[in-house]
Design a protein around this motif. Structure first.
Motif, PDB file in Angstrom:
ATOM      1  N   GLY B 170       0.788  -1.225   0.000  1.00 10.27           N
ATOM      2  CA  GLY B 170       0.000   0.000   0.000  1.00 10.27           C
ATOM      3  C   GLY B 170       0.823   1.280   0.000  1.00 10.27           C
ATOM      4  N   LEU B 171       2.115   1.169  -0.256  1.00 14.68           N
ATOM      5  CA  LEU B 171       2.978   2.354  -0.206  1.00 14.68           C
ATOM      6  C   LEU B 171       3.010   3.093  -1.537  1.00 14.68           C
ATOM      7  CD1 LEU B 171       5.933   0.804   1.810  1.00 14.68           C
ATOM      8  CD2 LEU B 171       4.047   2.198   2.671  1.00 14.68           C
ATOM      9  N   ILE B 172       2.798   2.361  -2.622  1.00 13.36           N
ATOM     10  CA  ILE B 172       2.751   2.972  -3.952  1.00 13.36           C
ATOM     11  C   ILE B 172       1.600   2.351  -4.724  1.00 13.36           C
ATOM     12  CG2 ILE B 172       5.255   3.361  -4.019  1.00 13.36           C
ATOM     13  CD1 ILE B 172       5.438   1.002  -6.008  1.00 13.36           C
ATOM     14  N   ASP B 173       1.237   2.993  -5.821  1.00 14.42           N
ATOM     15  CA  ASP B 173       0.264   2.425  -6.738  1.00 14.42           C
ATOM     16  C   ASP B 173       0.926   2.340  -8.115  1.00 14.42           C
ATOM     17  OD1 ASP B 173      -2.646   3.512  -8.501  1.00 14.42           O
ATOM     18  OD2 ASP B 173      -2.197   1.500  -7.749  1.00 14.42           O
ATOM     19  N   LEU B 174       0.861   1.170  -8.729  1.00 13.56           N
ATOM     20  CA  LEU B 174       1.393   1.008 -10.083  1.00 13.56           C
ATOM     21  C   LEU B 174       0.238   1.197 -11.056  1.00 13.56           C
ATOM     22  CD1 LEU B 174       3.669  -2.118  -9.569  1.00 13.56           C
ATOM     23  CD2 LEU B 174       4.382   0.251  -9.832  1.00 13.56           C
ATOM     24  N   ASN B 175       0.201   2.347 -11.689  1.00 18.32           N
ATOM     25  CA  ASN B 175      -0.914   2.721 -12.552  1.00 18.32           C
ATOM     26  C   ASN B 175      -0.390   2.860 -13.970  1.00 18.32           C
ATOM     27  OD1 ASN B 175      -3.144   3.788 -13.771  1.00 18.32           O
ATOM     28  ND2 ASN B 175      -3.428   5.461 -12.320  1.00 18.32           N
ATOM     29  N   ARG B 176      -0.265   1.733 -14.665  1.00 15.12           N
ATOM     30  CA  ARG B 176       0.317   1.679 -16.003  1.00 15.12           C
ATOM     31  C   ARG B 176       1.668   2.389 -15.999  1.00 15.12           C
ATOM     32  NH1 ARG B 176      -2.489  -0.707 -19.942  1.00 15.12           N
ATOM     33  NH2 ARG B 176      -1.115   0.105 -21.555  1.00 15.12           N
ATOM     34  N   GLU B 177       1.792   3.538 -16.652  1.00 18.92           N
ATOM     35  CA  GLU B 177       3.117   4.151 -16.774  1.00 18.92           C
ATOM     36  C   GLU B 177       3.439   5.074 -15.607  1.00 18.92           C
ATOM     37  OE1 GLU B 177       0.545   5.556 -17.825  1.00 18.92           O
ATOM     38  OE2 GLU B 177       0.812   7.661 -18.376  1.00 18.92           O
ATOM     39  N   ARG B 178       2.593   5.089 -14.595  1.00 16.63           N
ATOM     40  CA  ARG B 178       2.853   5.948 -13.435  1.00 16.63           C
ATOM     41  C   ARG B 178       3.096   5.118 -12.185  1.00 16.63           C
ATOM     42  NH1 ARG B 178      -0.703  11.024 -12.279  1.00 16.63           N
ATOM     43  NH2 ARG B 178      -2.126   9.425 -11.488  1.00 16.63           N
ATOM     44  N   ILE B 179       4.172   5.443 -11.495  1.00 12.78           N
ATOM     45  CA  ILE B 179       4.423   4.909 -10.160  1.00 12.78           C
ATOM     46  C   ILE B 179       4.022   6.019  -9.214  1.00 12.78           C
ATOM     47  CG2 ILE B 179       6.152   4.045  -8.542  1.00 12.78           C
ATOM     48  CD1 ILE B 179       7.827   3.243 -11.045  1.00 12.78           C
ATOM     49  N   VAL B 180       2.942   5.792  -8.467  1.00 10.34           N
ATOM     50  CA  VAL B 180       2.375   6.849  -7.636  1.00 10.34           C
ATOM     51  C   VAL B 180       2.706   6.589  -6.173  1.00 10.34           C
ATOM     52  CG1 VAL B 180       0.266   8.050  -6.997  1.00 10.34           C
ATOM     53  CG2 VAL B 180       0.493   7.091  -9.302  1.00 10.34           C
ATOM     54  N   LEU B 181       3.359   7.541  -5.535  1.00 11.38           N
ATOM     55  CA  LEU B 181       3.680   7.429  -4.109  1.00 11.38           C
ATOM     56  C   LEU B 181       2.440   7.721  -3.287  1.00 11.38           C
ATOM     57  CD1 LEU B 181       6.502   7.537  -5.355  1.00 11.38           C
ATOM     58  CD2 LEU B 181       7.190   9.036  -3.502  1.00 11.38           C
ATOM     59  N   LEU B 182       2.052   6.801  -2.434  1.00 12.54           N
ATOM     60  CA  LEU B 182       0.857   6.970  -1.603  1.00 12.54           C
ATOM     61  C   LEU B 182       1.186   7.271  -0.141  1.00 12.54           C
ATOM     62  CD1 LEU B 182      -1.281   3.976  -2.935  1.00 12.54           C
ATOM     63  CD2 LEU B 182      -1.385   6.374  -3.664  1.00 12.54           C
ATOM     64  N   ASP B 183       2.313   6.727   0.348  1.00 14.74           N
ATOM     65  CA  ASP B 183       2.615   6.833   1.787  1.00 14.74           C
ATOM     66  C   ASP B 183       4.094   7.170   1.948  1.00 14.74           C
ATOM     67  OD1 ASP B 183       2.153   4.538   4.630  1.00 14.74           O
ATOM     68  OD2 ASP B 183       3.117   6.495   4.473  1.00 14.74           O
ATOM     69  N   ARG B 184       4.386   8.479   2.012  1.00 19.39           N
ATOM     70  CA  ARG B 184       5.785   8.904   2.097  1.00 19.39           C
ATOM     71  C   ARG B 184       6.444   8.451   3.408  1.00 19.39           C
ATOM     72  NH1 ARG B 184       9.604  12.655  -0.087  1.00 19.39           N
ATOM     73  NH2 ARG B 184       8.437  12.763  -2.017  1.00 19.39           N
ATOM     74  N   PRO B 185       5.776   8.614   4.577  1.00 28.87           N
ATOM     75  CA  PRO B 185       6.398   8.130   5.818  1.00 28.87           C
ATOM     76  C   PRO B 185       6.683   6.626   5.769  1.00 28.87           C
ATOM     77  CG  PRO B 185       4.596   9.609   6.328  1.00 28.87           C
ATOM     78  CD  PRO B 185       4.521   9.327   4.852  1.00 28.87           C
ATOM     79  N   GLY B 186       5.751   5.882   5.200  1.00 28.16           N
ATOM     80  CA  GLY B 186       5.957   4.441   5.084  1.00 28.16           C
ATOM     81  C   GLY B 186       7.141   4.107   4.195  1.00 28.16           C
ATOM     82  N   LEU B 187       7.311   4.872   3.113  1.00 30.29           N
ATOM     83  CA  LEU B 187       8.456   4.652   2.224  1.00 30.29           C
ATOM     84  C   LEU B 187       9.755   5.040   2.914  1.00 30.29           C
ATOM     85  CD1 LEU B 187       6.917   5.904  -1.137  1.00 30.29           C
ATOM     86  CD2 LEU B 187       7.760   3.595  -0.678  1.00 30.29           C
ATOM     87  N   GLU B 188       9.715   6.058   3.762  1.00 33.88           N
ATOM     88  CA  GLU B 188      10.913   6.437   4.521  1.00 33.88           C
ATOM     89  C   GLU B 188      11.346   5.278   5.422  1.00 33.88           C
ATOM     90  OE1 GLU B 188      12.916   8.965   4.423  1.00 33.88           O
ATOM     91  OE2 GLU B 188      11.835  10.554   3.381  1.00 33.88           O
ATOM     92  N   VAL B 189      10.372   4.622   6.056  1.00 24.62           N
ATOM     93  CA  VAL B 189      10.695   3.468   6.903  1.00 24.62           C
ATOM     94  C   VAL B 189      11.301   2.342   6.056  1.00 24.62           C
ATOM     95  CG1 VAL B 189       9.699   1.647   8.343  1.00 24.62           C
ATOM     96  CG2 VAL B 189       8.944   4.021   8.630  1.00 24.62           C
ATOM     97  N   GLU B 190      10.699   2.092   4.900  1.00 24.73           N
ATOM     98  CA  GLU B 190      11.224   1.052   3.997  1.00 24.73           C
ATOM     99  C   GLU B 190      12.642   1.372   3.556  1.00 24.73           C
ATOM    100  OE1 GLU B 190       8.348  -2.013   3.439  1.00 24.73           O
ATOM    101  OE2 GLU B 190      10.387  -1.829   2.659  1.00 24.73           O
ATOM    102  N   SER B 191      12.935   2.642   3.317  1.00 24.30           N
ATOM    103  CA  SER B 191      14.241   3.016   2.772  1.00 24.30           C
ATOM    104  C   SER B 191      15.374   2.761   3.763  1.00 24.30           C
ATOM    105  CB  SER B 191      14.240   4.498   2.370  1.00 24.30           C
ATOM    106  OG  SER B 191      14.231   5.326   3.510  1.00 24.30           O
ATOM    107  N   ALA B 192      15.017   2.569   5.022  1.00 29.24           N
ATOM    108  CA  ALA B 192      16.051   2.300   6.033  1.00 29.24           C
ATOM    109  C   ALA B 192      16.358   0.808   6.162  1.00 29.24           C
ATOM    110  CB  ALA B 192      15.598   2.842   7.391  1.00 29.24           C
ATOM    111  N   GLN B 193      15.590  -0.026   5.431  1.00 23.91           N
ATOM    112  CA  GLN B 193      15.780  -1.475   5.534  1.00 23.91           C
ATOM    113  C   GLN B 193      16.967  -1.951   4.678  1.00 23.91           C
ATOM    114  OE1 GLN B 193      13.868  -3.057   7.761  1.00 23.91           O
ATOM    115  NE2 GLN B 193      12.917  -1.065   8.108  1.00 23.91           N
TER     116      GLN B 193
END
Lengths: 71, 193
Positions: B170-193
């Motif tokens: 649920g952190l992004i949406d793959l909408n054909r040619e668009r990668i849409v960021l939905l949850d920036r704080p959640g992605l920040e947590v992921e980026s530390a992994q």
């Protein structure tokens, strides 16, 4: 959506190998004498398999990265 | 010393070949990368106006290009031979200090790149990449899976798998040619992994 993106094809790079058409899971791509053509755009799921198999990078599936997290 | 114009996509240097000169970007931008025999590519950095590249091999006798360089867009470069550059550094010490500062910045960047590739998961690196490159402008940059893989030091299949993982979370949406960021704080947590 009333319109949608399709893979971009550069026929000047195409070697007519036909791998894109053979690999397309939705049969959206077919080979013509001048190169591949997306003859069934509604069948294209933008899976990028055609781009993956193309040995000459003639097909590109491009993405933009959009931030809607503040909306 | 001469000005060298180049077109977008033009290959300027090939890694491992004998070094002929150092360059400064006057206008435009170039990318610095290395290729593996397998065909995989790793982007090392992007050089923008005011910055040099190929400095170190130019200052060494019989140096070889450290990496390959390709123009990202139509650009103008200042081309300068190693001996001439060394003469300028001896004559203008402030130039030497400025070049030293640039090399220090590059060392920082490459150290962080090594840490990222060695210690972070592909999914974490992808999360960081999406956060850093999300755009809201009229003409956002367009990326293929291979482009993203070269930035992250992996292959396209892994990028695709990581994108699906972030979408399933649920952190992004793959909408054909668009990668849409939905949850920036959640992605920040992921980026530390």
């Amino acid at each position: 959506m009333s319109s949608y993106a399709l893979p971009a094809i550069d026929t000047s790079l195409c070697t007519l190998c036909g791998l894109c058409a053979a690999q397309c899971p939705g049969h959206a791509v077919e080979m013509t004498p001048t190169g591949p053509d997306i003859v069934r755009p509604s069948s294209c799921s933008y899976c990028a398999e055609c781009e993956a198999v193309c040995p000459s990078h003639a097909i590109r599936c491009e993405f933009t990265i959009v931030d809607l997290s503040h909306d | 010393m001469s000005v060298r114009p180049c077109e977008a996509g033009e290959l300027l240097l090939v890694g491992g070949e004998p070094c002929e000169a150092a360059f400064f970007v006057l206008e435009g931008a170039v990318r610095v990368f290395r290729d593996a025999p397998s065909g995989r590519q790793q982007i090392l950095t992007k050089i923008v106006p005011g910055q040099p590249f190929n400095l170190v091999p130019a200052l060494r006798s019989h140096g070889t290009n450290h990496a390959s360089v390709q123009a990202i867009e139509r650009s103008r470069l200042l081309r300068i031979g190693g001996a001439e550059l060394l003469g300028l550094v001896k004559r203008y010490p402030d130039l030497g200090l400025a070049l030293l500062g640039d090399l220090a910045d590059k060392l920082d960047h490459l150290t962080n790149l090594v840490e990222t590739i060695a210690l972070r998961s592909v999914r974490g690196r992808l999360a960081r990449f999406l956060l850093d490159h999300a755009e809201s402008g009229q003409v956002p940059r367009r990326w293929t899976l291979d482009d993203i893989a070269a930035q992250l030091g992996t292959v396209r299949d892994m990028v695709g798998r990581a994108l699906r993982g972030l979408s399933d979370a649920g952190l992004i949406d793959l909408n054909r040619e668009r990668i849409v960021l939905l949850d920036r704080p959640g992605l920040e947590v992921e980026s530390a992994q």
